[in-house]
Scaffold this motif. Structure first.
Motif, PDB file in Angstrom:
ATOM      1  N   PHE A   1       0.855  -1.184   0.000  1.00  0.00           N
ATOM      2  CA  PHE A   1       0.000   0.000   0.000  1.00  0.00           C
ATOM      3  C   PHE A   1       0.897   1.242   0.000  1.00  0.00           C
ATOM      4  CE2 PHE A   1      -2.147  -3.487   2.016  1.00  0.00           C
ATOM      5  CZ  PHE A   1      -3.411  -3.470   1.447  1.00  0.00           C
ATOM      6  N   THR A   2       0.575   2.213  -0.853  1.00  0.00           N
ATOM      7  CA  THR A   2       1.396   3.409  -1.013  1.00  0.00           C
ATOM      8  C   THR A   2       0.741   4.598  -0.324  1.00  0.00           C
ATOM      9  OG1 THR A   2       2.208   2.592  -3.133  1.00  0.00           O
ATOM     10  CG2 THR A   2       2.514   4.936  -2.678  1.00  0.00           C
ATOM     11  N   ALA A   3       1.528   5.311   0.472  1.00  0.00           N
ATOM     12  CA  ALA A   3       1.033   6.474   1.207  1.00  0.00           C
ATOM     13  C   ALA A   3       1.227   7.757   0.393  1.00  0.00           C
ATOM     14  CB  ALA A   3       1.760   6.590   2.544  1.00  0.00           C
TER      15      ALA A   3
ATOM     16  N   TYR B   1      13.920  11.626   0.269  1.00  0.00           N
ATOM     17  CA  TYR B   1      14.331  11.719  -1.127  1.00  0.00           C
ATOM     18  C   TYR B   1      13.162  11.994  -2.071  1.00  0.00           C
ATOM     19  CZ  TYR B   1      18.366   9.395   0.934  1.00  0.00           C
ATOM     20  OH  TYR B   1      19.423   9.072   1.731  1.00  0.00           O
ATOM     21  N   GLY B   2      11.973  12.206  -1.475  1.00  0.00           N
ATOM     22  CA  GLY B   2      10.806  12.495  -2.289  1.00  0.00           C
ATOM     23  C   GLY B   2      10.074  11.273  -2.779  1.00  0.00           C
ATOM     24  N   ARG B   3      10.444  10.081  -2.287  1.00  0.00           N
ATOM     25  CA  ARG B   3       9.792   8.852  -2.717  1.00  0.00           C
ATOM     26  C   ARG B   3       8.593   8.553  -1.824  1.00  0.00           C
ATOM     27  NH1 ARG B   3      14.865   4.855  -2.462  1.00  0.00           N
ATOM     28  NH2 ARG B   3      14.837   5.772  -0.373  1.00  0.00           N
ATOM     29  N   PRO B   4       7.445   8.144  -2.387  1.00  0.00           N
ATOM     30  CA  PRO B   4       6.267   7.820  -1.568  1.00  0.00           C
ATOM     31  C   PRO B   4       6.560   6.677  -0.601  1.00  0.00           C
ATOM     32  CG  PRO B   4       5.671   8.027  -3.882  1.00  0.00           C
ATOM     33  CD  PRO B   4       7.176   8.046  -3.827  1.00  0.00           C
TER      34      PRO B   4
ATOM     35  N   GLU C   1     -15.755  -0.214  11.469  1.00  0.00           N
ATOM     36  CA  GLU C   1     -14.380   0.049  11.058  1.00  0.00           C
ATOM     37  C   GLU C   1     -13.413  -0.880  11.775  1.00  0.00           C
ATOM     38  OE1 GLU C   1     -13.426   4.125  11.736  1.00  0.00           O
ATOM     39  OE2 GLU C   1     -14.729   4.875  10.123  1.00  0.00           O
ATOM     40  N   TYR C   2     -12.360  -1.268  11.066  1.00  0.00           N
ATOM     41  CA  TYR C   2     -11.283  -2.060  11.645  1.00  0.00           C
ATOM     42  C   TYR C   2      -9.944  -1.462  11.230  1.00  0.00           C
ATOM     43  CZ  TYR C   2     -14.763  -5.790  12.381  1.00  0.00           C
ATOM     44  OH  TYR C   2     -15.845  -6.523  12.772  1.00  0.00           O
ATOM     45  N   LEU C   3      -8.968  -1.568  12.122  1.00  0.00           N
ATOM     46  CA  LEU C   3      -7.589  -1.185  11.808  1.00  0.00           C
ATOM     47  C   LEU C   3      -6.718  -2.429  11.827  1.00  0.00           C
ATOM     48  CD1 LEU C   3      -7.006   2.115  13.843  1.00  0.00           C
ATOM     49  CD2 LEU C   3      -6.940   1.869  11.361  1.00  0.00           C
ATOM     50  N   ARG C   4      -5.861  -2.562  10.829  1.00  0.00           N
ATOM     51  CA  ARG C   4      -4.943  -3.676  10.783  1.00  0.00           C
ATOM     52  C   ARG C   4      -3.519  -3.138  10.605  1.00  0.00           C
ATOM     53  NH1 ARG C   4      -8.374  -5.676  12.892  1.00  0.00           N
ATOM     54  NH2 ARG C   4      -9.637  -7.493  12.379  1.00  0.00           N
ATOM     55  N   PRO C   5      -2.563  -3.636  11.394  1.00  0.00           N
ATOM     56  CA  PRO C   5      -1.190  -3.134  11.307  1.00  0.00           C
ATOM     57  C   PRO C   5      -0.495  -3.588  10.031  1.00  0.00           C
ATOM     58  CG  PRO C   5      -1.297  -4.989  12.819  1.00  0.00           C
ATOM     59  CD  PRO C   5      -2.708  -4.686  12.420  1.00  0.00           C
ATOM     60  N   LEU C   6       0.338  -2.713   9.483  1.00  0.00           N
ATOM     61  CA  LEU C   6       1.167  -3.031   8.333  1.00  0.00           C
ATOM     62  C   LEU C   6       2.625  -2.787   8.699  1.00  0.00           C
ATOM     63  CD1 LEU C   6      -0.917  -1.201   5.567  1.00  0.00           C
ATOM     64  CD2 LEU C   6      -0.898  -3.654   6.026  1.00  0.00           C
ATOM     65  N   LYS C   7       3.525  -3.282   7.896  1.00  0.00           N
ATOM     66  CA  LYS C   7       4.959  -3.064   8.115  1.00  0.00           C
ATOM     67  C   LYS C   7       5.481  -2.100   7.061  1.00  0.00           C
ATOM     68  CE  LYS C   7       7.699  -5.669  10.098  1.00  0.00           C
ATOM     69  NZ  LYS C   7       8.755  -6.621  10.482  1.00  0.00           N
ATOM     70  N   ALA C   8       6.376  -1.211   7.503  1.00  0.00           N
ATOM     71  CA  ALA C   8       6.972  -0.256   6.577  1.00  0.00           C
ATOM     72  C   ALA C   8       7.907  -0.985   5.622  1.00  0.00           C
ATOM     73  CB  ALA C   8       7.719   0.825   7.340  1.00  0.00           C
ATOM     74  N   LYS C   9       7.810  -0.655   4.356  1.00  0.00           N
ATOM     75  CA  LYS C   9       8.659  -1.273   3.345  1.00  0.00           C
ATOM     76  C   LYS C   9       9.946  -0.478   3.225  1.00  0.00           C
ATOM     77  CE  LYS C   9       8.249  -3.366  -1.225  1.00  0.00           C
ATOM     78  NZ  LYS C   9       7.359  -3.568  -2.391  1.00  0.00           N
ATOM     79  N   GLN C  10      11.080  -1.158   3.328  1.00  0.00           N
ATOM     80  CA  GLN C  10      12.376  -0.500   3.232  1.00  0.00           C
ATOM     81  C   GLN C  10      12.733  -0.292   1.765  1.00  0.00           C
ATOM     82  OE1 GLN C  10      13.982   0.628   5.912  1.00  0.00           O
ATOM     83  NE2 GLN C  10      12.304  -0.158   7.159  1.00  0.00           N
ATOM     84  N   LEU C  11      12.786   0.981   1.350  1.00  0.00           N
ATOM     85  CA  LEU C  11      13.145   1.294  -0.029  1.00  0.00           C
ATOM     86  C   LEU C  11      14.661   1.263  -0.196  1.00  0.00           C
ATOM     87  CD1 LEU C  11      10.674   4.244  -0.651  1.00  0.00           C
ATOM     88  CD2 LEU C  11      10.418   1.869  -1.342  1.00  0.00           C
TER      89      LEU C  11
END
Length: 413
Positions: A290-292, A298-301, A339-349
């Protein structure tokens, strides 16, 4: 004649109208499940896959669990012991009070058989034999069990002082914690198999019989997959039941019900209510990205991903939308407002390589530099062009002047 017929019809209407009204009131009353409809002092029902709570009554109240303690003992034994081990029954185990499988002192029994006796027949003697075999003593086993439960299930309001659930003022849990412990235990196929077993042949030194699972819901309720009931004078009746229909499995817990039958009615009401209204749905697959809107330095999403498949208890018949929150969680919003919230992990670019780390330039500054560089190049090209045209014109004038001078000399001679 018509007058008599009209009077008759009105009379019938007056007689049957209250029945239709009564039925309408009942249907409306059954549309929701109120805490007052549950006899237990505390109760909860969760989706067995996602853990989402669908009904609760005093879920965090500390109460005595009685023999549903054995759910924790059973999964601990399966995961931390060797079921093929042969256990020698001690005098303390032989003399335990309450429900037993009538182990004899010195009798040698496999750990697997003891777990069947523990979970199906609620054997207190089996519980103590298991504890002593795995930890040396009931007291040491209890310490290890509490640590294990905190680590594996995340419970915070549970403290066990024995392996069987016989009364101790310091032996307590909550309905919410028992649901979490059971959800974890049901992930183990061996545990799941044992608590779903209806009958089991028992050939003991002092007792030869066929064990019949004490959980009556295995016979009474469609789709029941486990798990355990309990009773002491102080705890009253406790019951944990899991049931599955299609891809949806639910876990119901009731504690301190005033009778065994009331406990069974409690879990039946909770299961009926939730099966008719909810279904387990997968809302993200493992690895889904998922993209924020936010960007990194560096300006990357920024990007986030699901570490494993994500599920929710979805209201039946409703659609949903998925959005990403500012802190990188997946928000699932259903059309009815749930509504539900589910945790995600940050993707290392991948890192951007630079000559020196202390000379890193923000992305916005890099864009400005690029603009200035283009402008300077454009300006230089224009200056060169002007200079070139000016030089060419000057050279042309010089050539014309030389020709003119030569022609003047020729005329004089």
């Amino acid at each position: 004649m018509r007058q008599y017929l009209l009077i008759f019809m009105l009379s019938i209407s007056v007689l049957i109208l209250p029945f239709f009204h009564a039925n309408a009131v009942v249907a409306q009353a059954d549309d929701s499940l109120a805490p007052e409809a549950i006899s237990g002092a505390a109760a909860i029902l969760i989706d067995g896959t996602s853990g989402d709570p669908l009904f609760a009554k005093n879920p965090h109240e500390r109460l005595y669990p009685a023999s549903i303690t054995k759910i924790a003992t059973g999964i601990y034994a399966i995961e931390n012991g060797n079921l093929a081990d042969v256990v020698t029954v001690s005098k303390r185990a032989r003399n335990e009070e309450g429900t037993r499988v009538y182990l004899a002192e010195g009798e040698r029994v496999t750990l697997e058989k003891l777990v069947y006796g523990l979970l199906m027949n609620s054997g207190n003697d089996a519980a103590t034999a298991i504890a002593e075999h795995l930890a040396g003593s009931v007291e040491q086993f209890s310490e290890r069990l509490n640590e294990y439960l905190r680590e594996k299930t995340g419970v915070e309001q549970t403290h066990f002082t024995n392996a069987h659930g016989l009364h101790d003022p310091a032996h307590y849990t909550t309905a919410a914690d028992m649901a979490m412990i059971t959800q974890y235990a049901l992930k183990n196929p061996i545990f799941r198999k044992i608590v779903a077993t209806k009958t089991y042949p028992w050939e003991g030194k002092e007792w030869q019989t066929v064990l019949v699972n004490h959980n009556k819901m295995l016979w009474r309720y469609e789709g029941t997959t486990g798990v355990k009931n309990g009773f002491t004078d102080q705890a009253r009746n406790t019951l944990v039941v899991s049931a599955k229909r299609g891809d949806t499995e639910l876990i119901a817990v009731t504690m301190k019900a005033q009778s065994s039958e009331m406990a069974y009615q409690d879990v039946t009401k909770m299961l009926d209510y939730s099966f008719s209204r909810y279904e387990t749905q997968r809302v993200a697959t493992a690895g889904e990205t998922f993209t924020a809107e936010a960007v990194d330095r560096y300006g990357r999403p920024l990007q986030y991903y699901a570490e494993h498949d994500l599920y929710v208890a979805a209201p039946r018949g409703e659609t949903y939308r998925k959005t990403l929150t500012a802190d990188g969680q997946l928000l699932i919003r259903f059309s009815g407002g749930t509504e539900y919230l589910r945790p995600l992990k940050a993707k290392q670019l991948p890192p951007i390589q630079q000559l020196r780390a202390d000379q890193q330039v923000p992305a916005a500054s890099k864009q400005q530099v690029a603009k200035y560089a283009i402008f300077v190049i454009w300006l230089a090209l224009n200056a060169f062009l002007v200079f070139y045209l000016y030089a060419r014109r000057s050279r042309k004038r010089q050539l014309l002047r030389k020709r003119y001078d030569h022609s003047s000399v020729d005329r004089r001679f």
